[in-house]
Write an enzyme that holds these catalytic residues in place. Structure first.
Site, mmCIF file in Angstrom:
data_model
loop_
_atom_site.group_PDB
_atom_site.id
_atom_site.type_symbol
_atom_site.label_atom_id
_atom_site.label_comp_id
_atom_site.label_asym_id
_atom_site.label_seq_id
_atom_site.Cartn_x
_atom_site.Cartn_y
_atom_site.Cartn_z
ATOM 1 N N ASP A 1 120.275 103.143 110.484
ATOM 2 C CA ASP A 1 121.707 103.420 110.596
ATOM 3 C C ASP A 1 122.289 102.575 111.747
ATOM 4 O O ASP A 1 121.751 102.588 112.861
ATOM 5 C CB ASP A 1 121.867 104.924 110.892
ATOM 6 C CG ASP A 1 123.290 105.408 110.764
ATOM 7 O OD1 ASP A 1 124.065 104.799 110.009
ATOM 8 O OD2 ASP A 1 123.622 106.428 111.420
ATOM 9 N N GLU B 1 129.022 96.330 107.050
ATOM 10 C CA GLU B 1 130.230 97.128 107.333
ATOM 11 C C GLU B 1 131.395 96.208 107.645
ATOM 12 O O GLU B 1 131.272 95.235 108.382
ATOM 13 C CB GLU B 1 130.008 98.098 108.508
ATOM 14 C CG GLU B 1 131.280 98.903 108.815
ATOM 15 C CD GLU B 1 131.082 100.109 109.730
ATOM 16 O OE1 GLU B 1 129.929 100.478 109.978
ATOM 17 O OE2 GLU B 1 132.106 100.675 110.179
ATOM 18 N N ALA C 1 131.350 111.108 107.605
ATOM 19 C CA ALA C 1 131.782 111.931 106.472
ATOM 20 C C ALA C 1 131.392 113.406 106.600
ATOM 21 O O ALA C 1 131.317 114.112 105.604
ATOM 22 C CB ALA C 1 131.242 111.336 105.180
ATOM 23 N N ILE D 1 125.926 111.733 106.779
ATOM 24 C CA ILE D 1 126.170 113.039 107.404
ATOM 25 C C ILE D 1 125.200 113.250 108.563
ATOM 26 O O ILE D 1 123.991 113.243 108.377
ATOM 27 C CB ILE D 1 126.016 114.161 106.359
ATOM 28 C CG1 ILE D 1 127.093 114.015 105.277
ATOM 29 C CG2 ILE D 1 126.124 115.543 107.031
ATOM 30 C CD1 ILE D 1 126.739 114.617 103.957
HETATM 31 P P1 13P Z 1 129.369 112.107 111.010
HETATM 32 O O1 13P Z 1 129.507 112.024 112.509
HETATM 33 O O2 13P Z 1 130.676 112.398 110.356
HETATM 34 O O3 13P Z 1 128.306 113.046 110.584
HETATM 35 O O4 13P Z 1 128.939 110.633 110.496
HETATM 36 C C1 13P Z 1 127.586 110.227 110.567
HETATM 37 C C2 13P Z 1 127.429 108.772 110.287
HETATM 38 O O5 13P Z 1 128.297 108.080 109.810
HETATM 39 C C3 13P Z 1 126.119 108.176 110.607
HETATM 40 O O6 13P Z 1 126.116 106.800 110.409
HETATM 41 O O1 G3H Z 2 126.873 107.165 113.437
HETATM 42 C C1 G3H Z 2 126.137 107.648 114.295
HETATM 43 C C2 G3H Z 2 125.168 108.718 113.931
HETATM 44 O O2 G3H Z 2 125.773 109.976 113.946
HETATM 45 C C3 G3H Z 2 123.977 108.639 114.844
HETATM 46 O O3 G3H Z 2 124.295 109.102 116.103
HETATM 47 O O4 G3H Z 2 123.555 107.257 117.630
HETATM 48 O O5 G3H Z 2 123.817 109.620 118.466
HETATM 49 O O6 G3H Z 2 121.926 109.033 116.937
HETATM 50 P P1 G3H Z 2 123.344 108.721 117.363
HETATM 51 ZN ZN ZN Z 3 127.954 105.838 110.872
#
Ligand code: 13P
Ligand code: G3H
Ligand code: ZN
Length: 309
Positions: free
Chosen positions: A82, A134, A213, A255
């Site tokens: 991510d 993105e 989301a 999420i």
């Molecule tokens: P939320 O903060 O809405 O759960 O989004 C999570 C997200 O986009 C992780 O990449």
């Molecule tokens: O988009 C971010 C995600 O919610 C991950 O959050 O970088 O605190 O692990 P984090």
């Molecule tokens: Zn994100």
């Protein structure tokens, strides 16, 4: 079954009007709660790992936890990076067993975003790994950086970006944002479905991703506030809007905040009602159950991917 990529998942999701949940994982209870829910609902799954998660839990522990979940459930699971910040982070996850990575070049100028994304795509595709890019910027807090307002995705740029980079999916900005405060107090929640539909018509069949989301379920905010927390004005994306997006070109819905909130609310409530508990298993068991319940709720109310594994 080994880890899968998202290619088949997204193809079926797009054709049948549903989305796959991409849930952030940081420890064993979170992995177990999510995968137990997916197994009960027979749902395909994306487990995603942020840079913060790799720092907190270490890459090798997260890989082994996800491998255990695969063995335990037999579900189709993709392991995704991510918000990969640069080529090196993506390379490390590709080399380290992930089946999908995100290169987040959204803060860079358009041409630089194209260049870094293309470089990751070339490296990933040679190794059978898929890539999410993105374009556009979400408002909200991400990696401790606070972006004040949305920079909505330009559909014409999205078309050019996909063509020039060869990415497998694209995260776009249509009004969602990270964290628990997605709209200002009194502001009516809304998403730019016009942008989503424009992107869809320019890129038919191409999977779109929604970050930020979470719906920030009010009953959990209330529990946090009741038991000493302070989350004034926390507000998320209405579930029906996300369902609408999932029926369109959105194939992946991210999420994290909803899982954090469910877990934290449950632990706060448990500790308030059992003040002498000091065995972590006593409060992590209901916390894991809360994650399971939240993921089931997402599969039913938002994603529509139950029974599709
Ligand atoms: P939320 O903060 O809405 O759960 O989004 C999570 C997200 O986009 C992780 O990449
Ligand atoms: O988009 C971010 C995600 O919610 C991950 O959050 O970088 O605190 O692990 P984090
Ligand atoms: Zn994100």
């Amino acid at each position: 079954m080994p880890l899968v990529t998202t290619t088949e998942m997204f193809k079926k999701a797009y054709e049948n009007g549903y989305a796959i949940g991409a849930f952030n994982v940081n420890n064993m209870e979170i992995v177990q709660g999510i995968t137990e829910a997916a197994l009960e609902e027979k749902a395909p799954l994306i487990l995603q790992v942020s840079a913060g998660a790799r720092k907190y839990a270490k890459h090798v522990y997260l890989i082994k936890l996800v491998e255990a979940a695969l063995e335990d459930t037999g579900l189709p699971i993709a392991l995704h990076l991510d918000h990969g910040a640069d080529f090196e982070t993506c390379k490390s996850c590709i080399d380290g067993g992930f089946t999908s990575v995100m290169i987040d070049g959204s803060a860079h100028p358009f041409e630089e975003n194209i260049a870094v994304t293309k470089k990751v795509v070339e490296y990933a595709h040679d190794r059978g790994v898929v890539v999410e890019g993105e374009l556009g910027q979400l408002a909200g807090v991400e990696d401790d950086v606070n972006v004040e307002s949305h920079s909505y995705t330009d559909p014409a740029q999205a078309e050019e970006f996909v063509e020039k980079t060869g990415v497998d999916s694209l995260a776009i900005a249509i009004g969602t944002s990270h964290g628990a405060y997605k709209f200002k107090p009194g502001q009516k929640p809304q998403l730019r479905f016009d942008i989503l539909e424009d992107v869809k018509s320019r890129l038919p069949g191409f999977p779109i991703v929604l970050h930020g989301a979470s719906s920030v379920i009010p009953e959990f905010v209330e529990i946090v506030n009741k038991y000493g927390g302070a989350m004034p004005d926390a507000i998320g994306i209405p579930e029906d809007m996300l369902r609408q997006a999932a029926k369109s070109a959105v194939c992946k819905i991210n999420i994290d905040s909803d899982l954090r909130l469910a877990m934290t609310a449950t632990i706060r409530e448990h500790m308030a009602n059992h003040p002498s508990d000091f065995d972590p298993r006593q409060y992590l068991t209901p916390a894991r159950d809360a994650i399971r319940g939240m993921v089931k709720r997402k599969i039913v109310n938002v994603l529509g991917c139950g029974g599709k594994a």
